[in-house]
Design a protein around this motif. Sequence first.
Motif, PDB file in Angstrom:
ATOM      1  N   GLY A   1       0.766  -1.298   0.129  1.00 10.25           N
ATOM      2  CA  GLY A   1       0.103  -0.115  -0.042  1.00 10.25           C
ATOM      3  C   GLY A   1       0.938   1.245  -0.137  1.00 10.25           C
ATOM      4  N   GLU A   2      -0.015   2.312   0.264  1.00  6.24           N
ATOM      5  CA  GLU A   2       0.828   3.650   0.009  1.00  6.24           C
ATOM      6  C   GLU A   2       1.374   4.176   1.370  1.00  6.24           C
ATOM      7  OE1 GLU A   2       1.349   5.270  -2.627  1.00  6.24           O
ATOM      8  OE2 GLU A   2       0.291   3.552  -3.935  1.00  6.24           O
ATOM      9  N   ASP A   3       1.204   3.525   2.472  1.00  6.45           N
ATOM     10  CA  ASP A   3       1.614   4.234   3.631  1.00  6.45           C
ATOM     11  C   ASP A   3       3.123   3.717   4.156  1.00  6.45           C
ATOM     12  OD1 ASP A   3      -0.843   5.672   3.902  1.00  6.45           O
ATOM     13  OD2 ASP A   3      -1.589   4.010   4.937  1.00  6.45           O
ATOM     14  N   VAL A   4       3.532   2.715   3.282  1.00  8.41           N
ATOM     15  CA  VAL A   4       4.904   2.071   3.771  1.00  8.41           C
ATOM     16  C   VAL A   4       6.154   2.807   2.796  1.00  8.41           C
ATOM     17  CG1 VAL A   4       6.327  -0.017   3.871  1.00  8.41           C
ATOM     18  CG2 VAL A   4       3.910   0.086   4.284  1.00  8.41           C
ATOM     19  N   GLU A   5       7.291   3.147   3.223  1.00  6.79           N
ATOM     20  CA  GLU A   5       8.469   3.776   2.588  1.00  6.79           C
ATOM     21  C   GLU A   5       8.989   2.680   1.868  1.00  6.79           C
ATOM     22  OE1 GLU A   5      12.677   6.064   3.595  1.00  6.79           O
ATOM     23  OE2 GLU A   5      11.156   5.836   5.139  1.00  6.79           O
ATOM     24  N   ILE A   6       9.347   2.762   0.738  1.00  2.00           N
ATOM     25  CA  ILE A   6      10.241   1.859   0.025  1.00  2.00           C
ATOM     26  C   ILE A   6      11.363   2.633  -0.374  1.00  2.00           C
ATOM     27  CG2 ILE A   6      10.237   0.165  -1.926  1.00  2.00           C
ATOM     28  CD1 ILE A   6       7.110   0.231  -1.898  1.00  2.00           C
ATOM     29  N   SER A   7      12.516   1.736  -0.321  1.00  3.94           N
ATOM     30  CA  SER A   7      13.779   2.601  -0.656  1.00  3.94           C
ATOM     31  C   SER A   7      14.874   1.589  -1.220  1.00  3.94           C
ATOM     32  CB  SER A   7      14.335   3.370   0.564  1.00  3.94           C
ATOM     33  OG  SER A   7      14.472   2.420   1.709  1.00  3.94           O
ATOM     34  N   THR A   8      15.845   2.041  -1.658  1.00  2.00           N
ATOM     35  CA  THR A   8      16.889   0.994  -2.437  1.00  2.00           C
ATOM     36  C   THR A   8      18.273   1.315  -1.482  1.00  2.00           C
ATOM     37  OG1 THR A   8      15.974   1.009  -4.507  1.00  2.00           O
ATOM     38  CG2 THR A   8      18.308   0.601  -4.326  1.00  2.00           C
TER      39      THR A   8
END
Length: 216
Positions: A189-196
């Motif tokens: 969903g949209e509430d979780v931060e995703i990074s590399t």
Amino acid sequence: MSFKRLYKFYSEKSAMRNLEQRRLKISRLQDINDPFEWNPYRLDKAEDRKTWEKLREQLWRDKGLISFSDRWSNPVLWSHYAESHKGLCLGFDISDKIAFPVLYKNIRQKLPSLQQIANERDWESLKDASLIKYSHWRYETEWRILTGISSKEEEGLYFEPFSGKLKLKEVIIGAHSSAKSEEIRKLVGEDVEISTARLAFKTFKVTKQWDKGLQK
């Protein structure tokens, strides 16, 4: 209630399955890779060794744990637990009422009253034993959730669902992972931060890729 951000490392396949099913596997006594796990005491007498082993098995028969680290920048953790940087790191906000820091010791500890533990099923003594590890494990900066076992799922394995006390807040894609942000976003969903993640240029650490053009 206050929360602490803690991190869990997985292979890409395991991480994606956990995100899809919104749960984490609970480790049992027989699953742990440390042979001194839940066995931090000096056991000089054969009688004490026999008694403690029996108590340990009885008291943990319906219990397990989930291990986390309080940092994700250590490259050794990525190498050992995230498929040599090809996996993912999941970040959770976890209630301080259910997560406890591991205590790292150079020597084994004084044996408590085994009779008291046997008579009272002393949870505090059991909890202490489950949170003491040899100091060479210190690099993990481990925290633990100690949890009961309620039901079986998938060939005898046990799981803890995401909840208000175990909130998924971020997903960090390993530097060598083939996972893509788009496929992860569909699961979280949209509430979780995703990074590399990437390897730092000036230190022996893992850091975030701030160049949006290089985000996976």
